[in-house]
Structures are given as structure tokens and as C-alpha cells.
Design an enzyme around this catalytic site. Structure first.
Site, PDB file in Angstrom:
ATOM      1  N   ARG A 274      -4.054  -1.426  -5.920  1.00  0.00           N
ATOM      2  CA  ARG A 274      -3.238  -2.651  -5.815  1.00  0.00           C
ATOM      3  C   ARG A 274      -3.698  -3.612  -6.904  1.00  0.00           C
ATOM      4  O   ARG A 274      -4.806  -3.464  -7.440  1.00  0.00           O
ATOM      5  CB  ARG A 274      -3.398  -3.303  -4.444  1.00  0.00           C
ATOM      6  CG  ARG A 274      -4.811  -3.743  -4.110  1.00  0.00           C
ATOM      7  CD  ARG A 274      -4.931  -4.220  -2.676  1.00  0.00           C
ATOM      8  NE  ARG A 274      -6.314  -4.462  -2.296  1.00  0.00           N
ATOM      9  CZ  ARG A 274      -6.746  -4.534  -1.047  1.00  0.00           C
ATOM     10  NH1 ARG A 274      -5.906  -4.363  -0.047  1.00  0.00           N
ATOM     11  NH2 ARG A 274      -8.021  -4.764  -0.780  1.00  0.00           N
TER      12      ARG A 274
ATOM     13  N   SER B  63      13.527 -41.149  -6.435  1.00  0.00           N
ATOM     14  CA  SER B  63      12.294 -40.384  -6.291  1.00  0.00           C
ATOM     15  C   SER B  63      12.120 -40.098  -4.808  1.00  0.00           C
ATOM     16  O   SER B  63      12.079 -41.019  -3.992  1.00  0.00           O
ATOM     17  CB  SER B  63      11.091 -41.165  -6.831  1.00  0.00           C
ATOM     18  OG  SER B  63       9.922 -40.376  -6.737  1.00  0.00           O
TER      19      SER B  63
ATOM     20  N   GLU C 290      13.411 -42.012   1.111  1.00  0.00           N
ATOM     21  CA  GLU C 290      12.452 -41.716   2.186  1.00  0.00           C
ATOM     22  C   GLU C 290      13.107 -41.782   3.555  1.00  0.00           C
ATOM     23  O   GLU C 290      12.654 -41.146   4.504  1.00  0.00           O
ATOM     24  CB  GLU C 290      11.308 -42.730   2.175  1.00  0.00           C
ATOM     25  CG  GLU C 290      10.618 -42.884   0.847  1.00  0.00           C
ATOM     26  CD  GLU C 290       9.751 -44.125   0.825  1.00  0.00           C
ATOM     27  OE1 GLU C 290       8.565 -44.017   1.165  1.00  0.00           O
ATOM     28  OE2 GLU C 290      10.261 -45.199   0.465  1.00  0.00           O
TER      29      GLU C 290
ATOM     30  N   LYS D 175       0.828  -1.204   0.000  1.00  0.00           N
ATOM     31  CA  LYS D 175       0.000   0.000   0.000  1.00  0.00           C
ATOM     32  C   LYS D 175       0.865   1.257   0.000  1.00  0.00           C
ATOM     33  O   LYS D 175       0.629   2.196  -0.777  1.00  0.00           O
ATOM     34  CB  LYS D 175      -0.925  -0.012   1.219  1.00  0.00           C
ATOM     35  CG  LYS D 175      -1.992   1.066   1.197  1.00  0.00           C
ATOM     36  CD  LYS D 175      -2.963   0.904   2.368  1.00  0.00           C
ATOM     37  CE  LYS D 175      -3.753  -0.373   2.250  1.00  0.00           C
ATOM     38  NZ  LYS D 175      -4.745  -0.537   3.329  1.00  0.00           N
TER      39      LYS D 175
ATOM     40  N   TYR E 210      11.839 -34.104 -12.426  1.00  0.00           N
ATOM     41  CA  TYR E 210      10.373 -34.010 -12.523  1.00  0.00           C
ATOM     42  C   TYR E 210       9.755 -33.995 -11.128  1.00  0.00           C
ATOM     43  O   TYR E 210      10.416 -34.343 -10.133  1.00  0.00           O
ATOM     44  CB  TYR E 210       9.797 -35.185 -13.334  1.00  0.00           C
ATOM     45  CG  TYR E 210       9.945 -36.535 -12.664  1.00  0.00           C
ATOM     46  CD1 TYR E 210       9.002 -36.995 -11.748  1.00  0.00           C
ATOM     47  CD2 TYR E 210      11.041 -37.355 -12.950  1.00  0.00           C
ATOM     48  CE1 TYR E 210       9.145 -38.219 -11.130  1.00  0.00           C
ATOM     49  CE2 TYR E 210      11.190 -38.585 -12.338  1.00  0.00           C
ATOM     50  CZ  TYR E 210      10.240 -39.017 -11.420  1.00  0.00           C
ATOM     51  OH  TYR E 210      10.392 -40.230 -10.795  1.00  0.00           O
TER      52      TYR E 210
ATOM     53  N   MET F 152      -5.714  -7.230   8.702  1.00  0.00           N
ATOM     54  CA  MET F 152      -5.186  -6.335   9.738  1.00  0.00           C
ATOM     55  C   MET F 152      -6.108  -5.123   9.878  1.00  0.00           C
ATOM     56  O   MET F 152      -7.189  -5.090   9.311  1.00  0.00           O
ATOM     57  CB  MET F 152      -3.744  -5.971   9.415  1.00  0.00           C
ATOM     58  CG  MET F 152      -2.805  -7.169   9.548  1.00  0.00           C
ATOM     59  SD  MET F 152      -1.100  -6.769   9.160  1.00  0.00           S
ATOM     60  CE  MET F 152      -1.179  -6.495   7.409  1.00  0.00           C
TER      61      MET F 152
ATOM     62  N   GLY G 206      -8.276  -7.336   4.641  1.00  0.00           N
ATOM     63  CA  GLY G 206      -9.152  -7.635   5.770  1.00  0.00           C
ATOM     64  C   GLY G 206      -8.484  -8.314   6.940  1.00  0.00           C
ATOM     65  O   GLY G 206      -9.108  -8.567   7.964  1.00  0.00           O
TER      66      GLY G 206
ATOM     67  N   ARG H 245      -3.635   3.004   8.431  1.00  0.00           N
ATOM     68  CA  ARG H 245      -3.931   1.715   7.787  1.00  0.00           C
ATOM     69  C   ARG H 245      -2.681   0.843   7.720  1.00  0.00           C
ATOM     70  O   ARG H 245      -1.570   1.333   7.558  1.00  0.00           O
ATOM     71  CB  ARG H 245      -4.438   1.928   6.349  1.00  0.00           C
ATOM     72  CG  ARG H 245      -5.822   2.542   6.233  1.00  0.00           C
ATOM     73  CD  ARG H 245      -6.206   2.625   4.758  1.00  0.00           C
ATOM     74  NE  ARG H 245      -7.600   2.978   4.542  1.00  0.00           N
ATOM     75  CZ  ARG H 245      -8.040   4.206   4.352  1.00  0.00           C
ATOM     76  NH1 ARG H 245      -7.183   5.223   4.368  1.00  0.00           N
ATOM     77  NH2 ARG H 245      -9.320   4.439   4.150  1.00  0.00           N
TER      78      ARG H 245
ATOM     79  N   CYS I  14       7.765 -37.747  -5.386  1.00  0.00           N
ATOM     80  CA  CYS I  14       6.425 -38.321  -5.547  1.00  0.00           C
ATOM     81  C   CYS I  14       5.595 -38.218  -4.276  1.00  0.00           C
ATOM     82  O   CYS I  14       4.511 -38.777  -4.194  1.00  0.00           O
ATOM     83  CB  CYS I  14       6.505 -39.776  -6.012  1.00  0.00           C
ATOM     84  SG  CYS I  14       7.393 -40.853  -4.871  1.00  0.00           S
TER      85      CYS I  14
ATOM     86  N   HIS J 183      -3.834 -40.486   5.240  1.00  0.00           N
ATOM     87  CA  HIS J 183      -4.304 -41.389   4.180  1.00  0.00           C
ATOM     88  C   HIS J 183      -5.502 -40.784   3.456  1.00  0.00           C
ATOM     89  O   HIS J 183      -5.564 -40.761   2.223  1.00  0.00           O
ATOM     90  CB  HIS J 183      -4.685 -42.751   4.788  1.00  0.00           C
ATOM     91  CG  HIS J 183      -5.240 -43.718   3.801  1.00  0.00           C
ATOM     92  ND1 HIS J 183      -6.595 -43.828   3.538  1.00  0.00           N
ATOM     93  CD2 HIS J 183      -4.628 -44.598   2.980  1.00  0.00           C
ATOM     94  CE1 HIS J 183      -6.773 -44.756   2.612  1.00  0.00           C
ATOM     95  NE2 HIS J 183      -5.597 -45.244   2.258  1.00  0.00           N
TER      96      HIS J 183
ATOM     97  N   GLY K 265      10.400 -39.581  -1.628  1.00  0.00           N
ATOM     98  CA  GLY K 265       9.104 -39.810  -0.979  1.00  0.00           C
ATOM     99  C   GLY K 265       9.018 -38.908   0.224  1.00  0.00           C
ATOM    100  O   GLY K 265       9.334 -39.311   1.351  1.00  0.00           O
TER     101      GLY K 265
END
Length: 875
Positions: free
Chosen positions: A336, A763, A744, A22, A850, A103, A101, A92, A830, A455, A765
Site C-alpha cells: 500500500r 465573508s 453569519e 488491500k 478566497y 480493525m 491497526g 484481514r 473567515c 475561544h 463567518g
């Protein structure tokens, strides 16, 4: 000496971190020559200093505030606290990230018993002066002193009732004078001291209150939800008041340069004459559409249209603006980049490219990845939701909206769905793999326990099902087939509704509408794909999920959890037969029944992915999860299997572990029972050969879970390679395949250079890696993490966003060690973090190949990956 206070004319939009959004925008508008009331900004650094000092503003900062106040008084031609010509200000908040909204704001600061009389004489408007004073008393009491504003609202309502009027604007001069008297009396009664009459004291108290509001519960929650660091702090903007409540030639309003709901290029907003800002927001009076200003005051409307156009062109984005009209003169109080729906975000971004305002790369950055959730899941009808009965709130574990009849076990869910297609919500204390079929047919899942990676949450997101998890106030009795909330009982068959995007639970049926995906969606996704470096795969265990993932742009399957395939129909019988077998011969006989089913599963996945990689994780959970725990179920299963109940019970007892998540699971199962790995390898390779013969090229990726020692991996890899090579040789065709592991266990990350000698890919985990690194149970952490947030120990749930400092360090270390041993190693993730935008950015930064996530999060990951590469391009 550090500069903690800046005049608006000293600021600009590049100073956002210091001045907040602001303050930076007020400085920018001032430099553009727009009609902005003068003022100054107390910086975010002052807020940080306030907390370092134990919630106290330093004397040198107060001195700088007074110096800036004096300069603002000169610009306004008035003096603070002057009885004849009082200078009033608004105070403000303004953090660097927009937190609408969250603060606090205070208007009309500087009014006292004396100066209100001066304001009345100066303007000739007694009602206006005392209306401003009563508003100030109420706001100051609420924001600064913590006095509930309802105390004052009651007095206002009593006055309106006494005078037999509906609107506060219908109250006259005397009424407002009397209201101020009553408000001050109420303040004295509740506070034990008179309302402060020193404007400078009022100002410092108000600035302190705004700093304090940075740490209020709603701001803390908003920051966690939007990944805004606590240590950023907020700035405070002190601005000369302009008055929209001076009469019918004055007013206030809020407007957007485009429609924030659908993105249409039109001025969109509301205004009220003879009002102040909170009147528009609070809905006390019904505002008018901004288009009507053209009729009410064509000159002002045209001026506002021109200013709006100037701001949108300057910021090159849709603007959200606040304005005030004082005696026919227009003032801009704020601008803004406007909050917008996902649908609007897509349209605005694409329109701005077509209008020549943005490049495609810039347009991609205008759409937040998390917004896409709303486009991919059903939503409640907005009108129906307004009157709905909220009964509980849990974690927004999987987005979307669901309504249905409450059921308390998977079997009943299937029955109702199969019989009459009745929509159901599966309600459980917590779900387990045995609930998978019930979850599949349910419209939504509600649990009283569990967290964001429980789960229920993980499986629901994978299915694209709405889920509210960890709703602790919902007391579930699965035996009685009911749940209780605040004394109200909900039985099986009662209608309930879930909003998975907010975590809210409603005690009734609410109409849902399908989410719509427009052509804009596909266009922006294609642009995103041009700019990303990370691949995006999906976690999918069946043809349905794989097809959804492929249609959403997945470039393969990064995680197929084979255990999910074992719970369907007659498969579970074969799995149980294998578990209770006493000899290798008996186990192999049971596994032979599973082989054709597994093979068909993999064939369908290969076909659904149309040649993209498919990573198959071998059996991971402990075997006890496939067996019943209730006595009646044990007796029934024993009879079905032709066993004595005691024998089955002994088997179940023998599988009991004190801590099964750290027990006999993952690679450890295959080490103990290599025949399981042999069967799964046969299914993977034979399926690949079958589709290869049909002309589809596939390269299977076999992933061994929970490895912590390279010798474990080598032992199972030898079993896999021996089995696979023999089948391939016999087939007479060439079939490349890869064997890798999940990282993992922290030890695997620390010794990744050794593990990479055997693993062709890693990968991460991150669900288990986070659990083991912190020593938290991911299903139980939700019970104590709120205390960690409140006490500022944690800012975010480590199961929702990668803990970059700890878990991330292990990931980075494993990545570098793995590449050192095997430069061409493929690196993925993953865990559920693979669909979290913040975590995707981290994965990009450390050089992963990936990410893999739930099918419905694939577009989110694609866009997040594009954002990451645009912000920090890979070499």
C-alpha cells in the site's frame, strides 16, 4: 445476483471502492505475477449489507464465500479442515482508505484438534503446528469472541518462567502442546463452550468479526479524524496462509521502499526469522533491520529488493509492504502507499518529480494538507515522550507541543513571564477575551470546557499556540489555583505538558524540539500555488500575526477582529470608559482616546501585508465582555475609574443578557452607538491614507458583522461612507475602499440577493453560521456531541468541518444569490473552517474567491486549495 466475493485474480487497483485498498492491491500484485498466496475478497458491499440486515451475513453471501474457498483450495492444492493436508487461511480487514491497526486480523484459521496433528505430521514440525494453533486460539478469542488476550499472555509468561526461558521460540514441542491445552481450557472457562472445531464456522465467525470491527470505537474515532465515511464499509480478505514460523529458514517482516521518517531513498524495515506477523508489530521479540537480510540470506534480499523496486515503479509512490518467507520462498502479503511523516512526504514527492516518476501536479497530491501542521509547530522529543506520564486527554484544538508551569489566570501568566521568563501553561475552565494577554505569553493553553472552535481553540490557532481544549477529566479550580485529575492535585507552579496534535496532557516537564521547515517545503508550496484557484488570506489582529501569515504566503488579511485590539494595556480603560458613559459626548471623548491606537494598529497591519487586502471587522462581541464579573475586580475597577462600586455594578447588571451570543452585539452595537462605527472608520481610512502617502497602495475592506437585515447594513454603511468620504476628500488623495458584511445569520444567507445590493463582498463567518443553523452553542456542544458520534447521528464535528448538507446549502445559496445581484462580488470565508482541508475543498467547489484562516494554517489552506483545483478544475 449481486457478486459479493472476488478471487484475487479478478481484482485490480481500480476496484478500490469495492475491494478495499488491500484487496485491490492483492489483485493488482497477482496480475503482475508477483508471489502472492491465493485468496479472495469479500466486498465492502457485503459489509454494508451486513449492517443493513442488523449485523447478519446473508445466506447468498455465505454461499459465495464457500464457492471462492473451494477455488482457493484448488489453487493451494489443499482442503479446508483436511486432517492429513489442512488448508489454513488468514482473515484481514481492508477498507478503501488505509486504516492501519484500526480493525482486526486473524491468522492460522482452519486449525482444529485433528488438523493440527495432520499439520505436524505433514511438516514434521510439532512445535510449529502447535505454535500456530495457540496463536490462532488467542487471536480468535480476542477478535471474534471478545476475550481479552491478556488471559493467554499470562499463560505464555507462566510457561516461559517455568521453563526459565526469555523467548517463546525457546519453548519446545511439548511446551507448545501443553500451551494449546491450557489455551483451550481457558477458552472453555471464559466462554462456557469448547473452542469451535468446524473450520467453516470459524471462517464465517471471523469474517463477521472483521465486519463488526468496522464499528469498533477506535475505527470510529479514526474515521472521524480522517474524514472517512461510515457508509463505506470494509472489505475482508481471506488468503492462504504461508508460515514464517516454520523454523530458521522462514520469517516475516514489514518494509518500506523509502524511509517513512525522513524520505531517504533506501529500503527501510524489519524482519524476524521463525516468526509470524504480529511478532514484528507487537515487539515481543526485537526484529532485525531489513539491511541485515543481505548478510543472512543474500538471495532472498536481492529478490526482495527487486520486488520492492517493481512495486514502487508500478504504483509511483513509496510502498509499505508485508512479506513472509516460508522454507526459503518469499511471498508478498500486502502493499500500500506508505504512511509517512510530513517531512518525508515533502522529500518523497519532490524526489519522485526529480526522478521523472511524477509530474508536479501529481506530487502536490501526494502530500496531505493536514500533514503540514507537524512542520509548523514545536514537537516533543520522541525519546522523552516514551516515558512520560499521561494524565488526561482532551481535544487536539491547536497543534504543537508545550511544556510549562501551570498558572490559572492571565495576570499570573504575565507576571511569571515578565519576571524570569518562566514558561507557563494557562489552565482555565474556559478562556474569554480578557485572557488574551495571558494566552499570548503562555506556551500553551489547557481548558476543561469548550470545543474545537471555542475561544481558546480559535485564538490559540491564530497565535500558533498549542492548545488542548475540553479536557473534561481535568477539574479546574481557578480560586484555589489548582486542578485535580483522578484524585491527583496539580497546583500553580507544577510542571505540565500538552500535545496539541493529539490532545494529550502529561503531568511533568517534557523536552520540546523546534519543528524544522526545509527547502522542500517552500518548493512544494510554490508548486501548489501554481495549481490553486482559491486565494488564501489569514485571520490576524496584530503586526506579529500578520507578519507570520505573510511569511507563510497569505495574500491578505481576511479577518481582523478589532475587539482583540481593545484588551491591551490602557486601551481597555478607554473601552470601559466608553461603556459606562451616560451621554454621547462622554462616549465620543472615550472613543477619541482609542482612535490613535486603532489607527496605529491598522498602519502596522497594512505595512505587514505589503499592499495585500486587509479586511477589518468592526466591533462584534457584547459589551459586557469588557467588564469584570468578580466582586473584588468590580470594586477595584470602580476605584480606578472614579466611580462608586454600586454605579459600576448597575452598569454591568444592565448589560446582562440571557443569551449574549444572540444579543446586543455586531451590527446591533453600531446601530445603537453609531459613534463606534464612526471612530473605527476614521481609524481605518486615516491609516490607509498615511501608508498611501508613504508609497504603499492599499484598498481597505470594512466588514460589518452579524447582519440579518439589509436595512441594518445600509444604516451602518451610510455612516461608514459619510465618514470615509469626508476624510478622503480632505486628504486630497484617491483611496478606494469597500464595505461588505459577514454572512453569519441564516436570514442573511436566505436574503443574500437583497444584502448584496449594499454589500460589495461577503465573508462567511461559519463559526456563528454553524451555531445558529444547528441551534448549538459551540462552547457547549462538546458535552453532547460524543453521544451523537456514538449513535451515528453525526460522523463529524460541524464546528471542525463545514456541514455541507445544511450550512453548506446556505453558503451555496448565498453565493448564487449574491452573484445574481452583484456579479463581481468578492466571496470569502473567515470562520475556523477556512483552514480545514475538507472545508477548503467545499469552498472551492461552490466558487468562493478566497479562504481566510489562522496564520499557522495558511500553508495547509494553500495546499488544500491546490488539491481541490487539481481534482475539480474551475472553468
Amino acid at each position: 445476483m449481486t457478486k459479493y466475493v472476488y478471487m484475487f485474480k479478478e481484482g485490480n487497483q481500480t476496484m478500490r471502492n469495492l475491494l478495499g485498498g488491500k484487496g485491490a492491491n492483492l489483485g493488482e500484485m497477482t496480475s503482475l505475477g508477483l508471489p502472492v498466496p491465493p485468496g479472495f475478497t469479500v466486498t465492502t458491499e457485503a459489509c454494508i449489507d451486513y449492517y443493513k440486515r442488523g449485523k447478519e451475513i446473508a445466506p447468498e453471501i455465505i454461499e459465495q464465500i464457500y464457492q471462492a474457498l473451494a477455488e482457493t483450495e484448488k489453487l493451494g492444492g489443499k482442503r479446508f479442515g483436511d486432517v492429513t493436508n489442512p488448508f489454513l487461511v488468514s482473515v484481514r480487514s481492508g477498507a478503501r482508505a488505509s486504516m492501519p491497526g484500526m480493525m482486526d486480523t486473524i491468522l492460522n484459521l482452519g486449525l482444529t484438534d485433528e488438523s493440527v496433528q495432520g499439520l505436524a505430521k505433514l511438516t514434521g514440525k510439532t512445535r510449529f503446528a502447535y505454535d500456530s494453533y495457540r496463536r490462532f486460539i488467542q487471536m480468535f478469542s480476542d477478535v471474534v469472541m471478545g476475550i481479552d488476550k491478556e488471559n493467554y499472555e499470562e499463560l505464555l509468561e507462566e510457561m516461559k518462567e517455568k521453563k526459565n526461558v526469555e523467548l517463546d521460540t525457546e519453548l519446545d514441542d511439548d511446551d507448545m502442546v501443553e500451551l494449546v491445552r491450557q489455551f483451550k481450557e481457558k477458552y472453555l472457562e471464559l466462554k462456557g463452550e469448547p473452542f469451535p472445531q468446524d473450520p467453516r464456522e470459524q471462517l464465517i465467525e471471523a469474517i463477521t468479526a472483521v465486519f463488526r470491527s468496522w464499528d469498533n470505537p477506535r475505527a470510529n474515532y479514526y474515521r472521524r479524524m480522517n474524514h472517512i465515511p461510515y457508509d463505506w464499509g470494509t472489505a475482508v480478505n481471506v488468503q492462504a496462509m504461508v508460515f514464517g514460523n516454520m523454523g530458521e529458514d522462514s520469517g516475516t517482516g514489514v518494509a518500506f521502499t523509502r524511509n517513512p521518517s525522513d524520505g531517504t531513498k533506501e529500503l527501510y524495515g524489519e524482519y524476524l526469522f521463525n516468526a509470524q506477523g504480529e511478532d514484528v508489530v507487537a515487539g515481543i521479540r526485537t526484529p532485525k533491520p531489513i539491511a541485515e537480510l543481505k548478510n543472512d540470506n543474500p538471495r532472498l534480499y536481492n529478490e526482495f529488493v527487486e520486488l520492492s523496486s517493481t512495486l514502487e515503479k508500478h504504483y509511483r509512490d513509496m510502498q509499505d509492504m508485508e512479506f513472509t518467507i516460508e522454507k526459503g520462498k518469499l511471498y508478498m502479503l500486502q502493499t500500500r502507499n506508505g504512511k509517512r511523516t510530513a517531512q518525508a512526504a515533502l522529500k518523497i514527492a519532490i524526489d519522485l518529480v526529480e526522478e521523472g516518476v511524477l509530474s508536479k501536479k501529481e506530487a502536490v497530491l501526494k502530500v496531505e494538507p493536514s500533514q503540514l501542521d507537524a512542520l509548523l509547530h514545536p514537537q516533543f522529543d520522541s525519546e522523552a515522550l516514551k516515558n512520560a506520564s499521561l494524565i488526561a486527554t482532551g481535544l487536539n484544538a491547536s497543534p504543537g507541543a508545550a511544556t510549562g508551569r501551570a498558572v490559572f489566570n492571565a495576570e499570573r501568566a504575565r507576571e511569571l513571564k515578565d519576571q524570569d521568563g518562566i514558561p507557563v501553561i494557562l489552565v482555565r475552565q474556559e478562556t474569554s477575551p480578557e485572557d488574551i494577554e495571558g494566552m499570548a505569553v503562555a506556551n500553551g493553553i489547557l481548558t476543561s470546557r469548550g470545543g474545537m472552535t471555542s475561544h481558546a481553540a480559535v485564538v490559540a490557532r491564530g497565535m500558533g499556540k498549542c492548545c488542548v481544549a475540553g479536557a473534561g477529566s481535568v477539574k479546574v479550580s481557578e480560586a484555589k489555583k489548582q486542578f485535580v485529575v483522578d484524585g491527583k492535585v496539580f497546583n500553580e507552579g507544577d510542571w505540565i505538558s500538552l500535545d496539541g496534535s493529539t490532545g494529550k496532557v502529561y503531568g511533568e516537564r517534557i523536552q520540546t524540539v523546534d519543528a524544522t521547515v526545509s527547502g522542500d517545503f517552500e518548493k512544494l508550496m510554490n508548486w501548489a500555488d501554481e495549481f490553486r484557484a482559491l486565494g488564501v488570506r489569514a485571520n490576524a489582529d496584530n503586526e506579529r500575526d500578520a507578519t507570520v501569515a505573510y511569511n507563510y504566503g497569505a495574500q491578505g488579511i481576511g479577518l481582523c477582529r478589532t475587539e482583540h485590539m481593545f484588551f491591551e494595556g490602557d486601551r481597555i480603560s478607554a473601552v470601559r470608559e466608553m461603556i459606562v458613559a451616560n451621554t454621547l459626548e462622554e462616549r465620543e471623548k472615550a472613543l477619541a482616546k482609542l482612535l490613535p491606537m486603532q489607527r496605529d494598529d491598522f498602519i502596522s497591519l497594512y505595512k505587514a501585508m505589503k499592499g495585500h487586502p486587509v479586511t477589518v471587522r468592526y466591533l462584534d462581541p457584547p459589551l459586557h465582555e469588557f467588564l469584570p464579573t468578580e466582586e473584588s475586580d468590580i470594586v477595584a475597577l470602580a476605584k480606578e475609574m472614579g466611580l462608586k462600586a454600586d454605579v459600576l455594578r448597575q452598569t454591568i447588571d444592565g448589560l446582562h443578557e440571557s443569551n449574549p451570543m444572540l444579543g446586543h452585539r455586531g451590527v446591533r452595537l453600531s446601530v445603537t452607538y453609531p459613534e463606534i462605527a464612526r471612530m473605527q472608520t476614521q481609524a481605518v481610512i486615516e491609516a490607509a491614507i498615511a501608508v498611501t502617502k508613504d508609497g504603499l497602495k492599499v484598498v481597505p475592506e470594512i466588514m460589518i458583522p452579524l447582519v440579518g437585515e439589509v436595512k441594518e447594513l445600509k444604516y451602518i454603511k451610510d455612516v461608514v461612507v459619510e465618514t470615509a468620504d469626508a476624510i478622503i476628500k480632505e486628504s486630497g488623495i484617491e483611496l478606494p475602499y469597500h464595505v461588505g458584511t459577514m454572512i453569519e445569520v441564516p436570514r442573511a444567507a436566505l436574503l443574500a440577493d437583497e444584502v448584496a445590493k449594499e454589500a460589495e463582498f461577503f465573508s462567511f463567518g461559519t463559526n456563528d453560521l454553524t451555531q445558529m443553523t444547528f441551534g448549538f452553542s459551540r462552547d457547549d456542544a462538546g458535552t453532547f456531541l460524543p453521544e451523537y458520534y456514538e449513535k451515528k447521528i453525526f460522523e463529524n464535528d460541524p464546528f471542525a468541518h463545514v456541514d455541507e448538507k445544511g450550512v453548506g446549502k446556505l453558503m451555496k445559496m448565498a453565493t448564487e444569490l449574491g452573484q445574481k445581484t452583484r456579479p463581481d462580488i468578492k466571496l470569502g470565508i473567515c470562520g475556523e473552517h477556512g483552514g480545514d482541508p475538507k472545508s477548503v475543498e467545499f469552498c472551492h467547489d461552490i466558487g468562493l474567491t478566497y479562504v481566510s484562516c489562522s496564520p499557522f494554517r495558511v500553508p495547509i489552506a494553500r495546499l488544500a486549495a491546490a488539491h481541490a483545483n487539481i481534482k475539480k478544475p474551475r472553468n
